[in-house]
Design a protein around this motif. Structure first.
Motif, short mmCIF file in Angstrom:
data_model
loop_
_atom_site.label_atom_id
_atom_site.label_comp_id
_atom_site.label_asym_id
_atom_site.label_seq_id
_atom_site.Cartn_x
_atom_site.Cartn_y
_atom_site.Cartn_z
N PRO A 16 31.19 82.59 117.12
CA PRO A 16 31.73 82.66 115.55
C PRO A 16 30.86 83.25 114.40
N TYR A 17 29.73 83.59 114.78
CA TYR A 17 28.67 83.66 113.70
C TYR A 17 28.58 85.62 113.79
N ARG A 18 28.61 86.15 112.72
CA ARG A 18 28.43 87.51 112.46
C ARG A 18 27.74 87.60 111.56
N PHE A 19 26.43 88.42 111.67
CA PHE A 19 25.48 88.80 110.68
C PHE A 19 25.27 90.25 110.43
N LEU A 20 25.04 90.59 108.98
CA LEU A 20 24.77 91.84 108.57
C LEU A 20 23.29 91.84 108.00
N ILE A 21 22.55 92.36 108.71
CA ILE A 21 21.02 92.29 108.21
C ILE A 21 20.70 93.94 107.71
N VAL A 22 20.43 93.66 106.58
CA VAL A 22 20.11 95.07 105.73
C VAL A 22 18.62 95.24 105.33
N ASP A 23 18.00 96.22 105.70
CA ASP A 23 16.58 96.32 105.21
C ASP A 23 16.35 97.84 105.54
N ASP A 24 15.65 98.59 105.00
CA ASP A 24 15.17 99.84 105.23
C ASP A 24 14.12 100.12 106.23
N SER A 25 13.49 99.03 106.65
CA SER A 25 12.31 98.68 107.57
C SER A 25 13.18 98.29 108.93
N ILE A 32 13.91 89.97 111.94
CA ILE A 32 14.90 88.85 111.40
C ILE A 32 15.93 88.63 112.58
N MET A 33 16.28 89.66 113.38
CA MET A 33 17.07 89.48 114.50
C MET A 33 16.66 88.32 115.49
N ARG A 34 15.20 88.80 115.67
CA ARG A 34 14.63 87.77 116.70
C ARG A 34 14.62 86.37 116.13
N LEU A 35 14.22 86.33 114.60
CA LEU A 35 14.32 84.91 114.25
C LEU A 35 15.72 84.26 114.53
N ILE A 36 16.88 84.77 114.26
CA ILE A 36 18.17 84.44 114.26
C ILE A 36 18.20 83.89 115.91
N GLN A 37 18.21 84.73 116.76
CA GLN A 37 18.48 84.64 118.12
C GLN A 37 17.50 83.60 118.79
N SER A 38 16.22 83.25 118.19
CA SER A 38 15.35 82.04 118.99
C SER A 38 15.65 80.92 118.41
N GLU A 39 16.72 80.49 117.40
CA GLU A 39 17.06 79.21 117.03
C GLU A 39 17.06 78.28 118.03
N LYS A 40 16.35 77.26 118.00
CA LYS A 40 16.32 76.19 119.11
C LYS A 40 17.61 75.65 119.48
N SER A 41 18.62 75.48 118.79
CA SER A 41 19.88 74.97 119.28
C SER A 41 20.84 75.96 120.11
N GLY A 42 20.32 77.12 119.73
CA GLY A 42 21.07 78.24 120.61
C GLY A 42 22.41 78.62 119.68
N PHE A 44 22.93 80.36 117.20
CA PHE A 44 23.03 81.78 117.00
C PHE A 44 22.59 82.96 117.89
N ARG A 45 22.30 82.34 119.11
CA ARG A 45 21.74 83.21 120.01
C ARG A 45 22.82 84.44 120.55
N ASP A 46 24.08 84.11 120.52
CA ASP A 46 24.65 85.26 121.01
C ASP A 46 25.60 85.74 119.87
N ALA A 47 25.10 85.40 118.42
CA ALA A 47 25.83 86.06 117.24
C ALA A 47 25.58 87.60 117.40
#
Length: 144
Positions: A16-25, A32-42, A44-47
């Protein structure tokens, strides 16, 4: 948008989770993607994690998603970018595209006037860099 400026990661359609990550770097986006995917409960793992390298590309991505009957659950937006800065992109997303889900500002600008400008543009919360996993997860949880 050019293929290099907009990247999508394919995931199972039932997530159910969709993220748009906006940064010029690109490095900041990956972090940020790694932080989201590594969330302990999982949770956001497959977001779906989509990237945009400036505000203009982010506006295009959101508009395309909305036209296809989709949206993002969260947008994480940098403040200073080359073509369209974060506050300007957020204002367009809120006013013109009628996006009402959470937009989280992520910035190295810690001056009160910059944070105030970001908030007045329509972000729900401003997080300052360096971004930590706990700061990001606490913020995401506050919108659940």
């Amino acid at each position: 948008p050019s293929p290099s400026s907009l990247t999508a990661v394919s995931v199972p359609p039932n997530n159910p989770y969709r993220f748009l990550i906006v940064d010029d770097s690109a490095l900041n986006r990956k972090m940020i993607m790694r932080l989201i995917q590594s969330e302990k409960s999982g949770r956001f793992r497959d977001a779906l994690l989509q990237e945009a390298d400036d505000g203009s590309t982010a506006i295009d991505a959101l508009q395309s998603a909305l036209e296809m009957g989709e949206t993002y659950d969260f947008i994480l937006m940098d403040y200073t970018m080359l073509k369209v800065h974060g506050p300007d992109a957020v204002a367009i997303m809120r006013k013109d595209l009628k996006y009402h889900r959470p937009i989280i500002g992520v910035t190295g600008n810690v001056l009160p006037k910059d944070i105030a400008k970001f908030i007045s543009s329509g972000v729900n919360k401003v997080l300052t860099k360096p971004l930590t996993k706990s700061k990001l997860m606490d913020t995401l949880a506050s919108f659940q």
